[in-house]
Write a protein that holds these residues in place. Structure first.
Motif, short mmCIF file in Angstrom:
data_model
loop_
_atom_site.label_atom_id
_atom_site.label_comp_id
_atom_site.label_asym_id
_atom_site.label_seq_id
_atom_site.Cartn_x
_atom_site.Cartn_y
_atom_site.Cartn_z
N LEU A 24 0.80 -1.22 0.00
CA LEU A 24 0.00 0.00 0.00
C LEU A 24 0.84 1.28 0.00
N PHE A 25 1.95 1.29 0.75
CA PHE A 25 2.72 2.53 0.85
C PHE A 25 4.20 2.35 0.51
N CYS A 26 4.54 1.32 -0.27
CA CYS A 26 5.90 1.18 -0.78
C CYS A 26 5.84 0.33 -2.04
N GLY A 27 6.99 0.14 -2.68
CA GLY A 27 7.00 -0.60 -3.94
C GLY A 27 7.31 -2.07 -3.81
N CYS A 28 7.25 -2.61 -2.59
CA CYS A 28 7.59 -4.02 -2.38
C CYS A 28 6.52 -4.96 -2.94
N SER A 29 6.95 -6.17 -3.26
CA SER A 29 6.05 -7.20 -3.76
C SER A 29 5.13 -7.70 -2.65
N SER A 30 3.94 -8.11 -3.03
CA SER A 30 3.00 -8.71 -2.08
C SER A 30 2.81 -10.20 -2.35
N ASP A 31 3.75 -10.82 -3.08
CA ASP A 31 3.59 -12.21 -3.51
C ASP A 31 3.75 -13.21 -2.37
N MET A 32 4.53 -12.85 -1.33
CA MET A 32 4.79 -13.76 -0.20
C MET A 32 5.31 -15.12 -0.70
N LYS A 33 6.41 -15.08 -1.44
CA LYS A 33 6.97 -16.30 -2.03
C LYS A 33 8.05 -16.94 -1.16
N GLY A 34 8.19 -16.47 0.08
CA GLY A 34 9.17 -17.08 0.96
C GLY A 34 10.60 -16.72 0.62
N GLU A 35 10.84 -15.44 0.36
CA GLU A 35 12.19 -14.97 0.07
C GLU A 35 13.10 -15.20 1.29
N PRO A 36 14.43 -15.36 1.08
CA PRO A 36 15.34 -15.60 2.21
C PRO A 36 15.46 -14.40 3.15
N GLU A 37 15.63 -14.67 4.43
CA GLU A 37 15.78 -13.61 5.42
C GLU A 37 17.14 -12.95 5.26
#
Length: 579
Positions: A24-37
């Motif tokens: 909503l307030f940034c350009g990050c993905s909302s896919d929730m694909k389990g990216e590494p920490e």
């Protein structure tokens, strides 16, 4: 059977639905694909007063729990905005437009200007101890067909919000959260009071969910929609139940909470709140033993006492000594002893305004006091937003009217009709009926059956474009064998033709040239001669199957069936003449 009108049952529904956009307030993905920490951040949160100088009761309660929060930061799906180390960016316009479309579907009056607010939340689910929320519209309604008859349920309005971080783990009072979900836009839809049976309430919730999915602007899948319900009875208090996800168990959750409140109302008449005595880690309820089942079982009072062990993360044991209930608390800080004592007095005074969570089946557990209005204050990092001008078209008919039409037109059961109603494939099905002469049931079988079967096999049916699906149905309408459709769908998903000419070439390559059907039938009949002789027309199934395998979808099944029957009748007639 409870008479819900007699006990004054009142229920409200809150639906939280993620939108199919970026955050909503940034350009990050909302896919929730389990990216590494990439790192972990640890914080504690403390309540602050509202603009009027008041502390929210739920925020104060959370501080007493004295918890630490661990945040897992991942690449692509979180940034400094989620960590509250950078101001929010401009609002995601796609998410705002999706919220306006949803308000349109629910007949809700949209404001001309939107103001972002902060909602205090100190349970750790938001790194900055607040959630950004925007009031999009006021009022509205949904029409539903329920077991209680047709209901028109009014809405309070529609909000556009940031989703909270998702819980990864809990250990020794600490909580681990993932930041991938934090900031995903969601709409919150709240109903006015519904005075109906629990079963009818569940059907209203189902209708809201179907209508949301019909907009084509929301996420699908596990965890993308969450339902909270508010329940009260006459003489009770409003209780918010979080996590009522399963529509099938929702009636039981509502009924369970109504019964719990009725039990506590009855219990409050005993005046036991004044009989709670504490001496350090020992709490005694004088004269409370008769309000427990004996031997200790599952009374409402006992369950509430036992739940405090989980809620306050403090071991306790419960015994009966004469007429008294004795609660022995394990080692813990003094503030937790006081929390248990105050919670006991609250329970024995009758139902209280509180938040509970579904823990298993229809059972719920206390989590915190019900938040109040003191937790809202303006977001000064985001300026007011003007309402964009959009052509949203006419409001569609109520969901159940369209579902019934689909059920009858495409010869579907209720579940399949509802699935088609919310599917993008519905537009293709409607076009196919207008542009071909194919039976509606066949169109539905391809779009709802064949595609689903191929997906289970691992075929990437999501890569099939709308025009490709419609073109394949038009080919069938023009005489292309139905038996070859499954193979053609696989081929198109692999080769991805860019126009109808390329798709037609693929279809021709699959079917090949002319097939000498009579020759193939003759060869099969000769091979199966003994079977035909012994079973007569009973050999039809075996012969038909062998012929279909030989033509491999190159000839329509109906034509093959007709020719196989003719060949069998001729062979049997010749055999009979000889004898």
């Amino acid at each position: 059977m409870i008479d819900w009108k007699a006990v004054g049952l009142k229920v409200g529904i809150e639906i939280h639905q993620q939108l199919e956009t970026g955050k909503l307030f940034c350009g990050c993905s909302s896919d929730m694909k389990g990216e590494p920490e990439i790192m972990e951040v640890v914080r504690k949160q403390h309540p602050v007063p509202s603009e009027l100088g008041y502390y929210d009761v739920s925020a104060t309660y959370e501080e007493l729990r004295n918890r630490r929060f661990h945040y897992s930061v991942v690449a692509r799906e979180s940034c400094l905005v989620e960590l509250d180390e950078e101001p929010p960016h401009d609002i995601n316009r796609e998410a705002l437009e999706a919220a306006l479309l949803i308000a349109h579907y629910f007949h809700s009056w949209v404001f001309d200007e939107f103001h972002v607010m902060r909602k205090t939340i100190t349970d750790g689910s938001n790194t900055g101890a607040f959630q950004r929320t925007i009031m999009i519209s006021k009022g509205g309604y949904i029409d539903s067909a329920t077991v209680d008859g047709d209901l028109r349920v009014s809405l309070e309005g529609i909000n556009l919000e940031e989703d909270a971080a998702n819980i990864l783990w809990k250990k020794d009072g600490d909580v681990g959260y993932g930041l991938s979900r934090l900031g995903i836009p969601l709409v919150e839809i709240g109903t006015d009071v519904i005075e109906a049976s629990p079963e009818a309430v569940a059907e209203v919730a189902k209708g809201i969910g179907l209508t949301l999915r019909a907009t084509g602007r929301v996420k699908r899948g596990l965890g993308t929609i969450r339902q909270d319900i508010n329940v009260s009875v006459r003489g009770g208090k409003r209780v918010e139940i979080k996590g009522a996800q399963d529509l099938r168990s929702m009636p039981a959750v509502i009924e369970g909470e109504a019964k719990r409140q009725l039990d506590l109302i009855e219990l409050s008449r005993a005046g036991l709140a004044h009989a709670v005595k504490r001496n350090g880690a020992i709490i005694r309820i004088e004269g409370g033993a008769k309000y427990l089942s004996y031997p200790l079982g599952n009374s409402t009072l006992e369950q509430e006492i036992r739940d405090m062990e989980t809620v306050f993360i403090l071991p306790l044991s419960m015994e009966i000594e004469g007429d008294d209930v004795v609660i022995k608390l394990g080692e813990g800080i003094e503030s937790k002893y006081s929390l248990v004592e105050e919670r006991l007095k609250e329970i024995l005074s009758g139902p209280s305004e509180e938040t509970r969570a579904v823990v298993s089946g229809a059972r719920t557990i206390y989590t915190r006091p019900l938040p109040g209005g003191a937790r809202m204050y303006p977001e000064t990092d985001v300026p007011p937003i003007s309402r964009p001008s959009l052509d949203l078209g006419p409001v569609p008919p109520p969901y159940y009217v369209v579902v019934n039409e689909l059920r009858h037109r495409f010869s579907l059961d209720q579940s399949s009709a509802e699935e088609l109603y919310v599917s993008p494939l519905r537009l293709i099905a409607e076009k196919a009926l207008k542009e071909t002469h194919l039976p509606p049931a066949y169109v539905a079988s391809v779009l709802m059956g064949t595609l689903k079967s191929l997906e289970r096999e691992g075929v990437q049916v999501s890569l099939l474009a709308d025009w490709q699906l419609l073109s394949i149905l038009k080919l069938v309408d023009g005489g292309y064998p139905k038996e070859a459709v499954e193979g053609l769908l696989k081929l198109v998903s692999e080769r991805r033709p860019s126009d109808e000419e390329q798709l037609k070439a693929l279809a021709d390559s699959l079917v090949g040239g002319e097939v000498d059907l009579q020759k193939i039938i003759g060869e099969v009949m000769e091979r199966d001669a003994q079977l035909v002789k012994s079973k007569g027309m009973g050999a039809y199934g075996a012969v038909m199957g062998d012929v279909m395998r030989s033509v491999r979808g190159k000839v329509d099944g109906k034509k093959v069936s007709e020719e196989v029957k003719k060949a069998l009748e001729k062979a049997l007639s010749t055999s009979s003449g000889r004898s």
